[in-house]
Design a protein around this motif. Structure first.
Motif, short mmCIF file in Angstrom:
data_model
loop_
_atom_site.label_atom_id
_atom_site.label_comp_id
_atom_site.label_asym_id
_atom_site.label_seq_id
_atom_site.Cartn_x
_atom_site.Cartn_y
_atom_site.Cartn_z
N THR A 49 0.81 -1.23 0.00
CA THR A 49 0.00 0.00 0.00
C THR A 49 0.83 1.26 0.00
N PHE A 50 2.16 1.15 -0.20
CA PHE A 50 2.99 2.35 -0.11
C PHE A 50 3.94 2.43 -1.32
N ASN B 263 -3.83 8.39 4.31
CA ASN B 263 -2.40 8.08 4.18
C ASN B 263 -1.79 8.02 5.58
N VAL B 264 -1.20 6.90 5.93
CA VAL B 264 -0.58 6.75 7.24
C VAL B 264 0.93 6.72 7.02
N ILE B 265 1.61 7.68 7.62
CA ILE B 265 3.07 7.76 7.41
C ILE B 265 3.79 7.84 8.75
N ASP B 266 5.07 7.61 8.72
CA ASP B 266 5.89 7.71 9.92
C ASP B 266 7.15 8.49 9.60
N LEU B 279 1.73 1.21 7.33
CA LEU B 279 2.02 2.47 6.66
C LEU B 279 1.61 2.37 5.20
N GLY B 280 1.04 3.44 4.69
CA GLY B 280 0.68 3.42 3.28
C GLY B 280 -0.63 4.13 3.01
N HIS B 281 -1.17 3.90 1.82
CA HIS B 281 -2.38 4.56 1.37
C HIS B 281 -3.57 3.63 1.49
#
Lengths: 314, 524
Positions: A49-50, B263-266, B279-281
């Motif tokens: 997903t990234f 969108n989850v990011i670090d 993490l990702g979309h």
């Protein structure tokens, strides 16, 4: 730290497999091959997903994590942190650096160009966006294409010129590598190095993931000793653990229909079991239906005869 | 969809009973046309003589007497709308539909008040006046209703306040600019900037239509861009660009649809394993239904009544199977018992929630971290109606399942946390709160009162096959609890508490400490 890691499981988190590659992403494949060349047992996990992250691939073991956007990449970080280092005695050799520069700059540029511009991103759907909804994948595709063009310094004015330069450099690099390699098993004597990982990854990706019409692919296939080198290393290190061997690389175009039918081999076995179950259940269902009809006819048939008697009486 | 804390104060204009009306009644009784003509002449001007004024007063008193004794039959013949240059007639008439259903004068007066309130609630008029006029002379017993509206001269209004939004899960401080009635359909457009208590910021553009294609409830839509920063607690940041539609909004029911690119990011690259994997979309397409029944006498200091709220969410409603698939259910039950002295009351509350992914291999899939439950924070459980959210004494995201973060090679100072709180798939909280006034009048006048409380809560993970390790005994054994006492200071924007909490039971790694704490809550 190393003591802790011995009890922990090593995991490489990469993008999803496709094109008969353990991971279809050209940035993740070198790390995978490096660990395989080093014969370090590890597990493979996926993040699908990234697609626009530069953290992938990352290597983890307990609370230790080596991201790809730190310290020059996963492979460099693994060497630096003492987890696995294939280049320990090679870094002092004079042509190590020049070969490394050739592979990580010219060849990587050529590959980036070919994926995003040369083949117009045909392969990117399967590599990056297979698990993302259409809307998100479209937006990210345009974003990543734009970033790739920026990184390569391609503008509308210099597009043609840049393309010629990139392909010319790739051809020269293949020529140099082919001459350097000869019929050796590895680039450096008989021991694998990180440069073998980069080169093998580059070659496998171009041959298996790019379409037949790709210019870069055609240029690479001209050097048969490079193709043989890739084939040998692939069968020795990458398929040692996998159960079914894949067809030879140079016959990729003709084997394509075989490849499309081959993955169905395993599901076919499962399907027959499912089919058997389904047939059994269908038989039970039909038998139950038949029994119900028989019971209905017998019971109601007796009833109707009683009605007839009534009518007669009336 | 915004639920403003303040509803417009109903300022019903008392319907003027024109002298005509009374004469209409008298004409029916008397049945003479000549008299009607005479009275009509006099209608053109105000009563000129003192005798006329006295006569009018007597007639009005007799009418009111009749109204008190028996229902006075009357029918609405026509509704006349005046003063609307921009607003469409049908928008106003839809809000005053209740008038047509009145059959007696008493009902008509009540209906006029309701209609007036409805029109004020549209928020597009500066003034509303409803007048009952006599109907056409050939139709006795009828009345015409005349609605005079004054449209807002300045279509722009600004507003700052605390709200609870449908798509957010906590209270927020919001500043908004509204542009009213651009197209004459009672439409309200607003741009807003909100800062939430859960470290979130949101920029949004919204539109509210009171009547959309004949639907009885208003239709709201909102495009928003929000960020939530959980780096300190869970090592991730969440960004979302979405569209939310408020489909049904009535007294008890609310249905909203939300589609968002999340969108989850670090950015810190310090996250623990569970967070790293997520993490990702993601594309979230979810339907949310809320049933709310609140019979408490106040949401800031309930002393009597009970309330129940149930929120159900289903995500993954899209033809594309790659959208986020999850189920989420929360319930919250409150009960307040008055004790009769010093306005004391005992408040009880129980809340629970569960979330689970659905689809193929749902048991081994991980639930989405932003959809999980997190307990703790500086809000008061008494005010946060909606699901398990807070426990006195426990810091924001300060309890529940947690994991080690990435190890750091260089020695840093120890003020950064070493563990991520990853949230739970099931959460339960309960509290009991005894509130009472102080004997000092100064405090009582300002609404400052005291309270003594106890609370307990727990969370557990169920997804990724962890439900196999879940047992009720273990869940009960690991329950966290705290007790305390404090002072409550209600202000116009929020309710502030200054409490001393004593942690009775907590688990390893929980971020909770006995001591003094302040909480800020808005009514929800």
């Amino acid at each position: 730290m190393e003591g802790d890691q011995e009890t922990e499981v090593y995991t490489l988190v990469a993008r999803k497999p496709s094109f008969d590659l353990p991971t279809a992403c050209p940035n993740c494949l070198p790390a995978y091959i490096y660990l395989k060349l080093a014969q370090l047992p590890f597990e493979l996990a996926f993040n699908s997903t990234f697609p626009d992250s530069d953290e992938l691939p990352y290597f983890e073991s307990g609370t230790y994590v080596a991201y790809n956007n730190e310290d020059g990449g996963v492979i460099e970080k693994l060497k630096k942190d003492g987890i696995v280092n294939l280049d320990s005695q090679l870094q002092s050799l004079p042509d190590y650096l020049s070969l490394k520069a050739l592979i990580v700059s010219w060849l990587e540029e050529a590959l980036t160009y070919e994926i995003w511009v040369g083949t117009e991103g045909i392969s990117t759907t399967k590599i990056y966006y297979s698990d993302l909804p259409w809307v998100i994948s479209k937006v990210l595709f345009y974003k990543q294409t734009y970033l790739a063009k920026n990184r390569l310094g391609i503008t509308k004015e210099n597009a043609e010129q840049r393309e010629k330069q990139i392909y010319k450099r790739a051809s020269e690099a293949y020529e140099a590598l082919s001459t350097r390699l000869g019929e050796q098993k590895f680039l450096f004597e008989d021991r694998p190095s990180s440069l073998d990982a980069f080169l093998l990854s580059h070659m496998l990706f171009i041959i298996q993931a790019l379409p037949v019409t790709s210019v870069l692919r055609c240029k690479l296939l001209e050097h048969s000793n490079l193709v043989r080198y890739a084939e040998k290393l692939k069968s020795e290190f990458l398929e040692a653990s996998s159960s079914s061997p894949s067809p030879p690389l140079h016959s990729f175009p003709s084997s394509f229909p075989r490849k499309s039918s081959k993955p169905k081999g395993k599901p076919k076995v499962e399907k027959t079991e499912e089919e058997k179950k389904f047939k059994k259940r269908a038989r039970f269902f039909l038998a139950a239906q038949f029994l119900a009809v028989v019971v209905y006819v017998s019971v109601m048939g007796g009833g109707s005869s009683e009605e007839l008697e009534y009518e007669d009486e009336d | 969809m915004a639920n403003p804390t303040e509803k417009p104060e109903p300022i019903p204009s008392t319907p003027k009973l024109e002298p005509k009306d009374e004469r209409e009644e008298l004409e029916d009784i008397n049945g003479g046309e000549e008299e009607e003509e005479e009275y009509e002449d006099e209608d053109d001007g105000k009563p000129r003589t003192r005798e006329d004024a006295i006569a009018d007063r007597i007639k009005a008193e007799s009418l009111f007497r009749r109204m008190r004794e028996t229902p006075v039959a009357v029918r609405v013949h026509d509704v006349i709308v005046k003063g609307n240059e921009k607003t469409k007639d049908h928008v106003i008439e839809a809000e005053v539909d209740v008038l047509r259903q009145a059959t007696t004068l008493q009902e008509l007066l009540k209906a006029s008040k309701v209609a007036n309130f409805n029109l004020q609630a549209l928020d597009i008029f500066d003034a509303v006046k409803i007048t009952l006029d006599s109907g056409p002379p050939e139709l006795p017993g009828t009345t015409n209703v005349v609605i005079d509206v004054v449209e807002s001269k300045s279509p722009f209004t600004g507003q700052v306040g605390t709200f609870t939004k449908a798509e957010a899960r906590s209270s927020s401080l919001e500043g908004s600019l509204k542009y009213k009635n651009i197209f004459g359909y009672g439409d309200i457009w607003d741009g807003s900037l909100a800062y939430g208590c859960d470290h979130s910021t949101e920029v949004g553009l919204g539109m509210c239509l009171p009547r959309f294609r004949g639907r009885p409830t208003p239709f709201t839509s909102r495009v928003y861009l929000s960020t939530q920063d959980w780096l300190k607690f869970s090592s991730y940041k969440e960004r979302a660009l979405g569209l939310s539609l408020g489909l049904i909004a009535s007294k008890y029911h609310e249905l909203a649809y939300n589609i968002a690119w999340r969108n989850v990011i670090d950015p810190s690259q310090m996250a623990s394993r569970s967070i790293r994997r997520q993490l990702g979309h993601n594309l979230v397409s979810a339907l949310k239904y809320t049933f709310k029944f609140d019979q408490r006498n106040s949401s800031l200091r309930p002393t009597r009544g009970y309330s129940f709220i149930s929120t159900s969410q289903i995500g993954g409603l899209a033809p594309d199977s790659r959208t986020l698939r999850f189920l989420r259910q929360e319930i919250d039950l409150r009960y307040a018992v008055p004790l009769g002295f010093y306005r004391a009351a005992l408040n009880f509350g129980v809340a629970g929630g569960i979330t689970f992914p659905w689809g193929s291999e749902y048991k081994s899939k991980a639930s989405c971290i932003p959809e999980r439950f997190f307990l703790g924070g500086n809000i008061s459980p008494v005010c946060s109606l909606g699901g398990p959210s807070a426990l006195w004494g426990f810091k924001t995201r300060g309890l529940g399942p947690n994991e080690s973060r990435r190890e750091v090679q260089d020695n840093e100072s120890g003020d950064t946390y070493e563990r991520d709180f990853v949230g739970g798939d099931v959460a339960v909280t309960a509290f009991a709160d005894l509130s009472f006034d102080f004997p000092v009048k100064w405090f009582r006048d300002r609404g400052i009162h005291g309270h003594v409380f106890a609370c307990a809560g727990n969370m557990a993970e169920l997804s990724e096959n962890k439900y196999r390790n879940f047992t009720a005994t273990k869940f009960l054994e690991t329950f966290r609890s705290s007790v305390g006492a404090g002072i409550v200071v209600p202000t116009s924007l929020f309710r502030m508490e200054l409490n001393y909490c004593h942690i009775l039971k907590k688990q390893e790694h929980d971020r909770a400490k006995s001591g003094f704490f302040m909480t800020f809550s808005t009514p929800s």
